[in-house]
Design a protein around this motif. Sequence first.
Motif, PDB file in Angstrom:
ATOM      1  N   ILE A   8       0.853  -1.201   0.000  1.00 17.16           N
ATOM      2  CA  ILE A   8       0.000   0.000   0.000  1.00 17.16           C
ATOM      3  C   ILE A   8       0.885   1.245   0.000  1.00 17.16           C
ATOM      4  N   ALA A   9       0.530   2.195  -0.852  1.00 17.26           N
ATOM      5  CA  ALA A   9       1.313   3.441  -0.899  1.00 17.26           C
ATOM      6  C   ALA A   9       0.411   4.609  -1.276  1.00 17.26           C
ATOM      7  N   GLU A  10       0.861   5.795  -0.876  1.00 19.05           N
ATOM      8  CA  GLU A  10       0.142   7.026  -1.250  1.00 19.05           C
ATOM      9  C   GLU A  10       0.898   7.673  -2.400  1.00 19.05           C
ATOM     10  N   LEU A  11       0.218   7.917  -3.508  1.00 15.97           N
ATOM     11  CA  LEU A  11       0.867   8.626  -4.620  1.00 15.97           C
ATOM     12  C   LEU A  11       0.255  10.014  -4.742  1.00 15.97           C
ATOM     13  N   PRO A  12       1.022  11.060  -4.459  1.00 11.67           N
ATOM     14  CA  PRO A  12       0.494  12.420  -4.635  1.00 11.67           C
ATOM     15  C   PRO A  12       0.061  12.645  -6.092  1.00 11.67           C
ATOM     16  N   ALA A  13      -0.681  13.716  -6.336  1.00 10.96           N
ATOM     17  CA  ALA A  13      -1.148  14.022  -7.701  1.00 10.96           C
ATOM     18  C   ALA A  13       0.044  14.063  -8.655  1.00 10.96           C
ATOM     19  N   SER A  14      -0.168  13.604  -9.869  1.00  5.37           N
ATOM     20  CA  SER A  14       0.830  13.604 -10.961  1.00  5.37           C
ATOM     21  C   SER A  14       2.211  13.112 -10.524  1.00  5.37           C
ATOM     22  N   THR A  15       2.247  11.854 -10.115  1.00  2.00           N
ATOM     23  CA  THR A  15       3.529  11.240  -9.726  1.00  2.00           C
ATOM     24  C   THR A  15       3.670   9.858 -10.362  1.00  2.00           C
ATOM     25  N   VAL A  16       4.902   9.377 -10.366  1.00  2.00           N
ATOM     26  CA  VAL A  16       5.203   8.068 -10.952  1.00  2.00           C
ATOM     27  C   VAL A  16       6.039   7.284  -9.942  1.00  2.00           C
ATOM     28  N   ALA A  17       5.658   6.012  -9.719  1.00  2.00           N
ATOM     29  CA  ALA A  17       6.392   5.193  -8.746  1.00  2.00           C
ATOM     30  C   ALA A  17       6.956   3.945  -9.406  1.00  2.00           C
ATOM     31  N   GLY A  18       8.094   3.507  -8.886  1.00  4.88           N
ATOM     32  CA  GLY A  18       8.690   2.233  -9.307  1.00  4.88           C
ATOM     33  C   GLY A  18       8.872   1.383  -8.064  1.00  4.88           C
ATOM     34  N   ILE A  19       8.287   0.179  -8.057  1.00  6.54           N
ATOM     35  CA  ILE A  19       8.321  -0.662  -6.853  1.00  6.54           C
ATOM     36  C   ILE A  19       8.928  -2.013  -7.224  1.00  6.54           C
ATOM     37  N   SER A  20       9.947  -2.449  -6.460  1.00  8.03           N
ATOM     38  CA  SER A  20      10.509  -3.779  -6.736  1.00  8.03           C
ATOM     39  C   SER A  20      10.506  -4.596  -5.461  1.00  8.03           C
TER      40      SER A  20
END
Length: 498
Positions: free
Chosen positions: A486-498
């Motif tokens: 579970i994660a919070e992504l602020p507006a207009s963001t990109v995440a990379g999860i490994s």
Amino acid sequence: ANARITVHTAADIDRIEPEVHGHFSEHLGRCVYEGLWTSDSADEDGYREDVVELLADLEIPVLRWPGGCFADDYHWEDGVGPQEDRPRRRNLFWAQGPEDLPEESNAFGTDEFLQLCERIGTEPYLAANVGSGSPQEAANWVEYCNYDGDTELADRRRENGHEEPYGVKYWGLGNENWGCGGQMSPEQYAREYRRYATYVGTQSNLMFDHDIELIACGFEGHEWNRRFLEEINQSRWGVEFPLDHLTLHHYYGRGMNIDEADEDQYDRMLVEALEMERHIERMAGAINAVATTRDIGVIIDEWGTWHPEATADNGLEQPGTVLDALSAAAVLDVFNHYSDVLTMTNIAQTVNVLQCLIETDEDEAWARPTYRVFDLYAPHKGSEAVQTSVDTPTRELDDDEDRELPLVGASASVDDDETYVTVTNLDCREEKTIEVALEGVDLDSATVEAELLFADHDADAEVDADNAEEFTAEELDVSVDSDTLIAELPASTVAGIS
Ligand code: AHR
């Protein structure tokens, strides 16, 4: 949660060819001159050291050159041999560039380009002139670059400083031949393609050590490609001339309202970016329907944003924004979903032009937000794409209730035991809570690492030389709840999860 992503880790799509993260450079505005080549910070060979360093760091797999429409009027022999003997020519399509660069000096030619590729460890992709050139000229270019024998052209390459053949693998036969490349009908282009492929492809593969792959120019939409491929099939005597890839271009941009943030037009642009999916499907559909005996890959060899302020007068320059970078992330996710048909893509253009990844002034070069996205997506290169289901809220477009933007996008790949997931919050207004379920992965014994881009910036934030470092990735907090991340992504963001 606002969005739930399920990664089906055992549902393979196909390998993500590294070339899907390719680039494109054209003799247009400040892309080559002032971008890749000569400036105050040039090294002794004339390349911009700062740009070369940024390109090398990104490990770009393939670089297309010299155009674009420029390729449709380019005669490669103008750009080889001693600099002082090279002719100065008009730049037919992009002569309206910055005032001091309206003409082509030919200072940057084949050897300069191919040696740049060697330096940054990238595979070159040369686009031959089908618009105003000849099959002979194109076949000679292949011989100059790739032949190891005792001919005048191979010797000329040696005299020009490169003893060994370059072994250029990718050869485009034409560019936008339905437009700036000669205004051809699909049937007309197919006949030209057959003629060029006979000399460039069939003969070259017999003669040279290096196998080459030929790329034909297609068009958006099923019909043009279908007619082209049907005509290609009409070749007589059963001769199978090479046709390894078919390409199309897809650009999209915001509206004219560039002075103030207008999230409705951002939504519209992102929906247009996601149309990439439809283009790939239509092209793959035409290939499946008509070219049944051939194995033809789909290439998107120009793509990215093209905003109203980028005109031929300013060398197609436009600001580098977070919005552009978001659209690149959304499109790279689409590319992962279609890894079974895509063999290459090339974002337009590498330096200073359109959705470039690198921008320069006289003294320095800096990375744009889109560069950061390519960097974040790099772990996907060469991995196996797997299916992802995204249960996301959507927003209707303000002027078209039949079209809606999925507010969260994602894709995933698996390499050995490692799963890599990229997630984009395409909502430029609000943050999103995302849940990621990885099927078959025991999260209790897994190490989770995650990075986030653009948390401190709005979608319309622009990069410049002074703030470029603010757009680098930061650590993202991810919590684990039984089998879900579970994660919070602020507006207009990109995440990379490994
Ligand atoms: O990238 C700019 C131009 O866009 C290219 O020259 C042409 O191929 C396309 O129309």
